[in-house]
Scaffold this motif. Structure first.
Motif, PDB file in Angstrom:
ATOM      1  N   LEU A   1       5.736  -6.372   2.136  1.00  0.00           N
ATOM      2  CA  LEU A   1       4.504  -7.091   2.476  1.00  0.00           C
ATOM      3  C   LEU A   1       3.789  -6.288   3.378  1.00  0.00           C
ATOM      4  O   LEU A   1       2.497  -6.533   3.280  1.00  0.00           O
ATOM      5  N   LEU A   2       4.112  -5.569   4.118  1.00  0.00           N
ATOM      6  CA  LEU A   2       3.485  -5.067   5.264  1.00  0.00           C
ATOM      7  C   LEU A   2       3.512  -3.417   5.432  1.00  0.00           C
ATOM      8  O   LEU A   2       2.185  -2.822   5.141  1.00  0.00           O
ATOM      9  N   VAL A   3       4.422  -2.799   5.310  1.00  0.00           N
ATOM     10  CA  VAL A   3       4.627  -1.574   5.453  1.00  0.00           C
ATOM     11  C   VAL A   3       4.004  -0.428   4.273  1.00  0.00           C
ATOM     12  O   VAL A   3       3.404   0.297   4.438  1.00  0.00           O
TER      13      VAL A   3
ATOM     14  N   GLY B   1       0.578  -3.154  11.527  1.00  0.00           N
ATOM     15  CA  GLY B   1      -0.518  -3.650  12.217  1.00  0.00           C
ATOM     16  C   GLY B   1      -1.668  -3.856  11.117  1.00  0.00           C
ATOM     17  O   GLY B   1      -2.195  -5.142  10.966  1.00  0.00           O
ATOM     18  N   VAL B   2      -1.806  -2.949  10.158  1.00  0.00           N
ATOM     19  CA  VAL B   2      -2.907  -3.390   9.276  1.00  0.00           C
ATOM     20  C   VAL B   2      -2.371  -4.315   8.163  1.00  0.00           C
ATOM     21  O   VAL B   2      -3.216  -5.223   7.821  1.00  0.00           O
ATOM     22  N   GLY B   3      -1.103  -4.313   7.935  1.00  0.00           N
ATOM     23  CA  GLY B   3      -0.554  -5.429   7.252  1.00  0.00           C
ATOM     24  C   GLY B   3      -0.835  -6.852   7.832  1.00  0.00           C
ATOM     25  O   GLY B   3      -1.006  -7.773   7.043  1.00  0.00           O
ATOM     26  N   PHE B   4      -0.574  -6.865   9.063  1.00  0.00           N
ATOM     27  CA  PHE B   4      -0.662  -8.239   9.638  1.00  0.00           C
ATOM     28  C   PHE B   4      -2.088  -8.815   9.585  1.00  0.00           C
ATOM     29  O   PHE B   4      -2.391  -9.813   9.234  1.00  0.00           O
ATOM     30  N   VAL B   5      -2.907  -7.820   9.902  1.00  0.00           N
ATOM     31  CA  VAL B   5      -4.461  -7.925   9.957  1.00  0.00           C
ATOM     32  C   VAL B   5      -4.937  -8.787   8.280  1.00  0.00           C
ATOM     33  O   VAL B   5      -5.549  -9.735   8.330  1.00  0.00           O
TER      34      VAL B   5
ATOM     35  N   GLN C   1      -3.021  -9.981   6.149  1.00  0.00           N
ATOM     36  CA  GLN C   1      -2.205 -11.296   6.012  1.00  0.00           C
ATOM     37  C   GLN C   1      -2.927 -12.443   6.715  1.00  0.00           C
ATOM     38  O   GLN C   1      -2.799 -13.501   6.123  1.00  0.00           O
ATOM     39  N   ALA C   2      -3.445 -12.048   7.831  1.00  0.00           N
ATOM     40  CA  ALA C   2      -4.257 -12.966   8.442  1.00  0.00           C
ATOM     41  C   ALA C   2      -5.688 -13.182   7.738  1.00  0.00           C
ATOM     42  O   ALA C   2      -6.092 -14.284   7.688  1.00  0.00           O
ATOM     43  N   LEU C   3      -6.274 -12.395   7.046  1.00  0.00           N
ATOM     44  CA  LEU C   3      -7.626 -12.542   6.274  1.00  0.00           C
ATOM     45  C   LEU C   3      -6.929 -13.315   4.927  1.00  0.00           C
ATOM     46  O   LEU C   3      -7.964 -13.785   4.210  1.00  0.00           O
ATOM     47  N   ALA C   4      -5.682 -13.320   4.651  1.00  0.00           N
ATOM     48  CA  ALA C   4      -5.383 -14.060   3.303  1.00  0.00           C
ATOM     49  C   ALA C   4      -5.895 -15.357   3.305  1.00  0.00           C
ATOM     50  O   ALA C   4      -6.097 -15.978   2.149  1.00  0.00           O
ATOM     51  N   ALA C   5      -5.947 -16.083   4.567  1.00  0.00           N
ATOM     52  CA  ALA C   5      -6.380 -17.533   4.532  1.00  0.00           C
ATOM     53  C   ALA C   5      -7.696 -17.572   4.220  1.00  0.00           C
ATOM     54  O   ALA C   5      -8.213 -18.520   3.504  1.00  0.00           O
ATOM     55  N   VAL C   6      -8.470 -16.648   4.529  1.00  0.00           N
ATOM     56  CA  VAL C   6      -9.904 -16.346   4.026  1.00  0.00           C
ATOM     57  C   VAL C   6     -10.107 -16.339   2.613  1.00  0.00           C
ATOM     58  O   VAL C   6     -10.828 -17.142   1.853  1.00  0.00           O
ATOM     59  N   THR C   7      -9.236 -15.764   1.936  1.00  0.00           N
ATOM     60  CA  THR C   7      -9.311 -15.257   0.531  1.00  0.00           C
ATOM     61  C   THR C   7      -8.908 -16.594  -0.098  1.00  0.00           C
ATOM     62  O   THR C   7      -9.464 -17.043  -1.263  1.00  0.00           O
ATOM     63  N   ARG C   8      -7.835 -17.450   0.464  1.00  0.00           N
ATOM     64  CA  ARG C   8      -7.447 -18.658  -0.358  1.00  0.00           C
ATOM     65  C   ARG C   8      -8.408 -19.752  -0.235  1.00  0.00           C
ATOM     66  O   ARG C   8      -8.625 -20.459  -1.145  1.00  0.00           O
TER      67      ARG C   8
ATOM     68  N   VAL D   1      -2.720 -13.860  -3.861  1.00  0.00           N
ATOM     69  CA  VAL D   1      -3.779 -13.929  -2.695  1.00  0.00           C
ATOM     70  C   VAL D   1      -3.649 -12.664  -1.854  1.00  0.00           C
ATOM     71  O   VAL D   1      -4.697 -12.258  -1.357  1.00  0.00           O
ATOM     72  N   ALA D   2      -2.171 -12.443  -1.309  1.00  0.00           N
ATOM     73  CA  ALA D   2      -1.931 -11.402  -0.354  1.00  0.00           C
ATOM     74  C   ALA D   2      -2.421  -9.840  -1.017  1.00  0.00           C
ATOM     75  O   ALA D   2      -3.170  -9.174  -0.628  1.00  0.00           O
TER      76      ALA D   2
END
Length: 303
Positions: free
Chosen positions: A19-21, A80-84, A86-93, A215-216
């Motif tokens: 999911l991140l790396v 770090g990019v992955g975490f950012v 993932q946080a933006l995924a709420a906006v996409t949703r 979404v991710a």
């Protein structure tokens, strides 16, 4: 317990990598390509090859400790990019499901109104076709009725109330639950979730996980779109990622809403029995509107 914690650590590591790396590492690679080529040499493969050779030589000349630190730094940056993202995924949703936030409310209202008007027009066309006596219908007339019905359900399963197709799929389930069973899912779903059997819960969880993954995926289009400032071919990557996530999200939402409606049809009476509502001797069959309204009154608690 040792084996349990080892398996848990392995599962968390797998999710961290997938999911991140890995997505973050691919993006960092795209950043390097963008900076190496720029807009003027966007497709210059020879230049990219020389830059890669120079970079590999530089890394090879570093001490082993410095190489290890570089690997750690890359992994940290990718995470770090992955975490950012993932946080933006709420906006996409929020964009895909709605309702849209206040600055975009007028656009959402206009889109919803257009979708609702088109839906009603299609429904009227279907009703006009259905006015023909079923006993005298030809095969061609029935095909036109079926096509008209398909066009209605393809647009929305109930009267549109959201600006997007995916949002209307969710809205349709809520509308069907309220108008067919008298149940307000905003308050009743959490109670229904606790009484449904494990097989239904597993299917619903899998469908929701598929939507979350879609979404991710779609959200990763945002950072690639930002790269177009320095390397215009990144827009092709962003479009591909965004369309893939969007298509997967539509399929996942369709599965999720279908399963949710089926769960309501099959297990609504289980909820009524758990709350002591309805005829105790009637263990099967769908909820009646009166039973659903009593459940809604109970779970709302006057709110």
């Amino acid at each position: 317990m040792g084996g349990f914690f080892q398996q848990l650590a392995k599962t968390l590591a797998d999710r961290w990598i997938s999911l991140l790396v890995l997505p973050g590492a691919f993006f960092l690679g795209a950043v390097w390509v963008s900076l190496a080529l720029g807009q003027a040499d966007a497709w210059n493969v020879a230049l990219l090859t020389r830059q890669a050779d120079d970079g590999m030589s530089t890394v090879a000349d570093l001490p082993s400790g410095a190489q290890a630190l570089l690997v750690v730094a890359v992994l940290a940056a990718a995470s770090g990019v992955g975490f950012v993202v993932q946080a933006l995924a709420a906006v996409t949703r929020r964009v895909w499901l709605g309702p849209w936030p206040r600055p975009f409310t007028p656009i959402a209202v206009a889109r919803t109104a257009r979708r609702r008007a088109r839906w009603h027009r299609l429904v009227e066309e279907r009703r006009a076709l259905e006015a023909v006596n079923p006993a005298t219908r030809t095969r061609e007339q029935q095909d036109r009725i079926d096509t008209a019905a398909h066009r209605v359900t393809r647009l929305a399963m109930a009267e549109p109330g959201r600006p997007t197709w995916m949002g209307d799929r969710i809205h349709a389930v809520e509308s069907i639950a309220y108008h067919r069973y008298g149940l307000d899912l905003a308050y009743g779903w959490s109670r229904l979730w606790l009484v449904v059997p494990d097989p239904a819960r597993t299917e619903l969880t899998a469908a929701h996980s598929a939507f979350a993954a879609a979404v991710a995926t779609g959200t990763w289009a945002v950072p690639y779109l930002l790269l177009t400032v320095v390397w215009w071919p990144a827009v092709l990557v962003a479009a591909g990622i965004g369309l893939t996530g969007w298509a997967r999200a539509r399929a996942a939402v369709a599965d999720l809403t279908t399963l949710t409606e089926a769960t309501l049809d099959l297990h609504g009476r289980t909820l009524a029995a758990a709350l002591g509502i309805g005829d105790a001797t009637q263990e099967t069959g769908p909820l009646t509107i009166s039973e659903g309204e009593r459940i809604t009154d109970l779970v709302r608690k006057g709110r």
